[in-house]
Design a protein around this motif. Structure first.
Motif, PDB file in Angstrom:
ATOM      1  N   PRO A  69      19.269  -8.271   0.519  1.00 40.65           N
ATOM      2  CA  PRO A  69      18.034  -8.220   0.723  1.00 40.65           C
ATOM      3  C   PRO A  69      17.436  -9.215   1.628  1.00 40.65           C
ATOM      4  CG  PRO A  69      18.510  -7.794  -1.322  1.00 40.65           C
ATOM      5  CD  PRO A  69      19.900  -8.155  -0.743  1.00 40.65           C
ATOM      6  N   ARG A  70      18.093 -10.291   1.842  1.00 36.63           N
ATOM      7  CA  ARG A  70      17.679 -11.641   2.621  1.00 36.63           C
ATOM      8  C   ARG A  70      17.696 -10.997   4.244  1.00 36.63           C
ATOM      9  NH1 ARG A  70      20.067 -16.973  -0.262  1.00 36.63           N
ATOM     10  NH2 ARG A  70      18.872 -16.634  -2.296  1.00 36.63           N
ATOM     11  N   LYS A  71      18.509 -10.241   4.602  1.00 35.71           N
ATOM     12  CA  LYS A  71      18.666  -9.879   5.887  1.00 35.71           C
ATOM     13  C   LYS A  71      17.846  -8.624   6.414  1.00 35.71           C
ATOM     14  CE  LYS A  71      23.185 -12.275   6.436  1.00 35.71           C
ATOM     15  NZ  LYS A  71      24.664 -12.106   6.835  1.00 35.71           N
ATOM     16  N   THR A  72      17.592  -7.884   5.477  1.00 36.40           N
ATOM     17  CA  THR A  72      17.031  -6.510   5.850  1.00 36.40           C
ATOM     18  C   THR A  72      15.677  -6.744   6.671  1.00 36.40           C
ATOM     19  OG1 THR A  72      16.620  -4.512   5.021  1.00 36.40           O
ATOM     20  CG2 THR A  72      15.754  -6.155   3.628  1.00 36.40           C
ATOM     21  N   TYR A  73      15.255  -5.569   7.229  1.00 39.05           N
ATOM     22  CA  TYR A  73      14.209  -5.919   8.163  1.00 39.05           C
ATOM     23  C   TYR A  73      12.826  -5.249   7.289  1.00 39.05           C
ATOM     24  CZ  TYR A  73      10.583  -5.030  11.670  1.00 39.05           C
ATOM     25  OH  TYR A  73       9.430  -5.290  12.610  1.00 39.05           O
ATOM     26  N   PHE A  74      13.159  -4.009   6.544  1.00 39.59           N
ATOM     27  CA  PHE A  74      12.128  -3.416   5.807  1.00 39.59           C
ATOM     28  C   PHE A  74      12.502  -3.346   4.403  1.00 39.59           C
ATOM     29  CE2 PHE A  74       8.426  -1.062   7.128  1.00 39.59           C
ATOM     30  CZ  PHE A  74       7.858  -0.715   5.833  1.00 39.59           C
ATOM     31  N   GLU A  75      11.853  -3.874   3.400  1.00 36.39           N
ATOM     32  CA  GLU A  75      12.411  -4.120   2.186  1.00 36.39           C
ATOM     33  C   GLU A  75      12.761  -2.737   1.546  1.00 36.39           C
ATOM     34  OE1 GLU A  75      10.708  -5.407  -2.039  1.00 36.39           O
ATOM     35  OE2 GLU A  75       9.708  -5.933  -0.421  1.00 36.39           O
TER      36      GLU A  75
END
Length: 235
Positions: A69-75
């Motif tokens: 979740p800390r690296k994703t672009y779109f939650e």
């Protein structure tokens, strides 16, 4: 991501009405769909009323780019919705518009800035609403084009009401609300220099939001000016 797929349909079968439907599919990251309708009502042979409506819906695909979740672009499971409108008047020389755009509080409107400008009616050069949710934007613009279309200028003023700078979930870049003014002059060369055009752009952003006496929310964000001279060659 293995690919980005874009499909668009434009229809002008109804007189004075242009309808656009675009869908952008960024594999395993997000999907974005745009619907826009622009209508011109003839007041007389020389002038028209302008009406426009636009909406955009986005939703995450799979993990939105990364399982972390800390690296994703779109939650993951995230989505966003925008809608806007335009009212204006136009003749052969002058165009005046009043524009509005709303990004709802469902989530942040996201689009890599390297892919181009925001499609909103309220777009102004050197301004982006990408990365924000729960936004109200109002912009008015007057544009002049000389009869030979070699000289064009416009003046625009916009107010952008953004979430609190500490609300990271809806304010990705910690930008306070602001008022922006743009003055733009363009000249299209003729003769041997045909194809070249010159642009002089002046932008100023006035802070209009709470910054908690923290200069990091102001420096290079608001209370600043930008002057650009641009020479383009069109072919």
């Amino acid at each position: 991501m293995q690919g980005i797929y874009i499909v668009g349909i434009q229809n002008e079968s109804i007189k004075n009405l242009k309808t656009l439907i675009w869908n952008q599919y960024a594999e395993n990251i997000f999907n974005s769909t745009l619907l826009q309708m622009d209508y011109k009502y003839n007041l007389n042979p020389n002038s028209k009323l302008l009406f426009g409506f636009q909406t955009i819906y986005q939703n995450a695909l799979n993990f939105g780019g990364n399982k972390n979740p800390r690296k994703t672009y779109f939650e993951k499971n995230g989505n966003s919705q925008t809608f806007g409108g335009r009212l204006g008047w136009q003749n052969k020389k002058i165009e005046i518009t009043l524009n509005y755009n709303r990004i709802t509080a469902k989530g942040r409107y996201l689009m890599p800035r390297e892919w181009g400008r925001d499609p909103f009616y309220t777009f102004m050069a050197r301004e982006r609403n990408e990365g924000f949710g729960d936004v109200h934007a109002v912009m008015t613009k007057i544009q002049y084009t000389n009869p030979k279309k070699i000289f064009k200028s416009h003046l625009a003023v916009g107010y952008f009401d953004l979430p609190d700078v500490k609300n990271i979930s809806l304010n990705k870049y910690e930008l306070p609300s602001y008022v922006q003014t743009n003055a733009d002059v363009r000249y299209q060369f003729q003769g041997m220099l045909k194809g070249f055009d010159a642009q002089l752009l002046y932008v100023h952003k006035f802070n209009a939001g709470e910054t908690y006496a923290n200069k990091n929310y102001i420096i290079n964000k608001t209370n600043m000016s930008n002057i650009s001279f641009i020479l383009n060659f069109n072919f």
